[in-house]
Design a protein around this motif. Structure first.
Motif, PDB file in Angstrom:
ATOM      1  N   HIS A  64      40.853  -1.387  24.564  1.00 37.72           N
ATOM      2  CA  HIS A  64      41.687  -0.645  25.835  1.00 37.72           C
ATOM      3  C   HIS A  64      40.099   0.171  27.005  1.00 37.72           C
ATOM      4  CE1 HIS A  64      44.883  -1.435  23.141  1.00 37.72           C
ATOM      5  NE2 HIS A  64      43.848  -1.638  22.170  1.00 37.72           N
ATOM      6  N   ALA A  65      39.067   0.357  26.212  1.00 38.08           N
ATOM      7  CA  ALA A  65      38.936   1.517  27.098  1.00 38.08           C
ATOM      8  C   ALA A  65      38.324   0.561  28.514  1.00 38.08           C
ATOM      9  CB  ALA A  65      37.186   2.573  26.649  1.00 38.08           C
ATOM     10  N   HIS A  66      37.940  -0.431  28.221  1.00 40.22           N
ATOM     11  CA  HIS A  66      38.113  -0.991  29.588  1.00 40.22           C
ATOM     12  C   HIS A  66      38.584  -2.589  29.962  1.00 40.22           C
ATOM     13  CE1 HIS A  66      33.314  -0.524  29.426  1.00 40.22           C
ATOM     14  NE2 HIS A  66      33.960   0.573  27.708  1.00 40.22           N
ATOM     15  N   LYS A  67      40.093  -1.978  29.972  1.00 38.48           N
ATOM     16  CA  LYS A  67      41.032  -2.720  30.186  1.00 38.48           C
ATOM     17  C   LYS A  67      41.123  -3.105  31.413  1.00 38.48           C
ATOM     18  CE  LYS A  67      45.738  -4.088  29.588  1.00 38.48           C
ATOM     19  NZ  LYS A  67      46.942  -3.508  29.111  1.00 38.48           N
ATOM     20  N   GLU A  68      41.295  -1.801  32.556  1.00 36.39           N
ATOM     21  CA  GLU A  68      42.094  -1.781  33.721  1.00 36.39           C
ATOM     22  C   GLU A  68      41.054  -2.040  34.452  1.00 36.39           C
ATOM     23  OE1 GLU A  68      43.333   1.801  35.044  1.00 36.39           O
ATOM     24  OE2 GLU A  68      44.922   2.203  33.421  1.00 36.39           O
ATOM     25  N   GLU A  69      39.638  -1.980  33.951  1.00 38.18           N
ATOM     26  CA  GLU A  69      38.191  -1.969  35.150  1.00 38.18           C
ATOM     27  C   GLU A  69      38.212  -3.808  35.145  1.00 38.18           C
ATOM     28  OE1 GLU A  69      33.493  -2.462  33.883  1.00 38.18           O
ATOM     29  OE2 GLU A  69      34.451  -1.024  33.089  1.00 38.18           O
ATOM     30  N   MET A  70      38.311  -4.143  33.427  1.00 32.58           N
ATOM     31  CA  MET A  70      38.247  -5.947  33.928  1.00 32.58           C
ATOM     32  C   MET A  70      39.589  -6.260  34.503  1.00 32.58           C
ATOM     33  SD  MET A  70      35.425  -5.855  31.855  1.00 32.58           S
ATOM     34  CE  MET A  70      33.960  -5.145  30.732  1.00 32.58           C
ATOM     35  N   ILE A  71      40.372  -6.387  34.550  1.00 28.86           N
ATOM     36  CA  ILE A  71      41.527  -6.346  34.564  1.00 28.86           C
ATOM     37  C   ILE A  71      41.342  -6.783  36.303  1.00 28.86           C
ATOM     38  CG2 ILE A  71      43.674  -6.577  35.764  1.00 28.86           C
ATOM     39  CD1 ILE A  71      44.425  -6.047  32.988  1.00 28.86           C
TER      40      ILE A  71
END
Length: 479
Positions: A64-71
């Protein structure tokens, strides 16, 4: 970086080899699978695949903490399918929690465990994974590291290539050969934002395109037999109607075809590449051809304002599939640099050899040596048989000496098993021998070994072995 404390059931982003971070879940490993020694790691199941792997803690991030970054940084159809699978999992988990609030515990049927495909990433040697359809045998050194799934391969499966890009260091005084700059040695590839075109989906081209797509490149494909494009369209590639259309709509267009005539026709023929070349467009010829063909193609491309690079590859179909080719490039250095992420996706290392034509010369020499060597090995096997010696014993002894190599072992085993499924076409190695001999004639340099080997391959072709593997040269000695 602060240590991340994870527990069984936590959702994570896991980094395996050169692949981009992939969504997964920390799970309990099978009871009989030991944790790698000296590594702080967790056992992770990857979403959208049947893959499981031990992943080092430093290669894991909370989902969850890195979801936006990875997408934002990752692309591709398979990646999106994996993310969708995570979201479906979360929705189902939330639904189960809501249903359980007003109900007591109930005993349900235990879901049978699915066979796992377990990937092991070794610090010292990140070798390519085998085809998931192949079953390991007890003699295989990977047998104890891989439990391959017996179930049908899912359409959205990710097939990680666990390998380390090896950068070849040259003496500081030499400027003729330079290894490609690479972020892949640290386990990551950032795909170029340039639009990539690829012409030719044969034994080598198919593996190359597959790896370009896996690493997130935007690829448009064309093949003379259009049906070969279908699989890649399903994997997210775009379809080009003609070579001219591909060249005009893409920033960098690669070509990988069978011989000099096919290479010329692709550029100069009707609806050919030349009709789509505009100033600044890049064309990369990956076919193994003669220096004269490269010179001609380079001239016509650059006269139209295009930029030209030759980049033939050393390897086989298996190495192409595994992304472990060796790329030998020459021509426009800036195109070579623009192709960095593409070369990292398709190969384990690359060399830049200066002006156009040098890569063709080097590749013909390399294939001349390989072809002559294969013919000699076949000659040794048949002589062993003719003198009453065990061919298997000959191979066992050979593979314990200085000439031991994966190439020798695989080709000899194929011969002994009568398996000549093409990994590199016999007709192509004979073509390369012929071109190398011609190159020797022009340089007034003797090539007696290559000339002798060429005659053996010509004999094999006369025995209808052209479309078999180069190891089928063996049959030229037994007929």
């Amino acid at each position: 970086m602060a240590t991340v404390h994870l527990r069984i059931g936590d959702l994570v982003w896991g980094k395996l080899g050169r692949y981009p971070p992939w969504p997964g879940k920390v799970v309990s490993p099978p009871k009989d699978l030991k944790k790698p020694r000296g590594k702080k790691c967790h056992f992770v199941k990857f979403f959208g695949t049947e893959d499981h792997a031990w992943i080092k803690v430093e290669q894991l991030k909370p989902y969850h903490a890195h979801k936006e970054e990875m997408i934002k940084i990752n692309k591709g159809k398979r990646f999106q399918q994996a993310v969708d699978a995570v979201e479906d999992f979360l929705k189902k988990a939330k639904g189960k929690e809501q249903n359980s609030e007003g109900k007591g515990d109930s005993k349900g049927k235990k879901t049978p465990n699915k066979p796992l495909k377990i990937l092991e990433e070794d610090d010292e040697d990140l070798s390519a994974l085998k085809d998931p359809s192949e079953k390991p045998v007890k003699d295989d050194p990977h047998f104890h590291h891989f439990l391959l799934s017996q179930s049908e391969k899912p359409a959205s499966s990710m097939e990680p290539i666990s390998k380390r890009l090896k950068i070849i260091e040259e003496d500081t005084g030499s400027t003729s050969i330079q290894a490609a700059d690479s972020t892949a040695i640290n386990g990551s590839i950032t795909p170029t934002d340039k639009r990539i075109g690829f012409l030719g989906l044969g034994l080598m081209g198919s593996g190359i395109v597959s790896n370009l797509l896996k690493m997130g490149h935007v690829v448009t494909v064309w093949n003379r037999t259009a049906e070969k494009c279908d699989l890649f369209i399903q994997e997210g590639a775009r379809l080009g109607r003609t070579p001219a259309e591909v060249a005009s709509t893409c920033d960098i267009t690669f070509s990988c075809v069978s011989d000099p005539k096919a290479a010329r026709d692709l550029v100069l023929g009707p609806s050919g590449v030349l009709q789509g070349i505009r100033p600044g467009k890049c064309y990369v010829e990956m076919s193994t051809v003669d220096p004269e063909t490269i010179t001609e193609l380079s001239q016509v491309i650059t006269l139209r304002g295009g930029r030209f690079l030759e980049a033939p590859v050393a390897g086989s179909q298996q190495l192409s599939n595994d992304g472990m080719l060796v790329i030998v490039a020459a021509g426009d250095r800036t195109v070579y640099e623009d192709c960095s992420s593409c070369f990292q996706a398709m190969g384990k290392t690359s060399f830049f050899l200066g002006e156009a034509g040098n890569a063709a010369r080097m590749m013909l020499i390399l294939n001349m040596v390989q072809g002559s060597f294969m013919a000699t090995i076949a000659e040794g096997l048949t002589l062993a048989q003719a003198t009453g010696q065990s061919q298997q014993t000959f191979l066992d002894i050979l593979c314990q000496g200085q000439m031991a190599s994966t190439f020798v072992d695989q080709k000899c085993q194929n011969i002994l098993q009568g398996n000549f499924k093409p990994d590199y076409y016999l007709k192509h190695i004979q073509k390369d021998l012929r071109l190398a001999i011609s190159m020797g004639d022009m340089a007034n340099h003797p090539t007696p070994m290559a000339a002798a080997a060429n005659e053996v391959y010509k004999r094999a072709k006369a025995l209808d072995q052209s479309d078999n593997d180069i190891s089928a040269v063996y049959r030229a000695y037994i007929h």
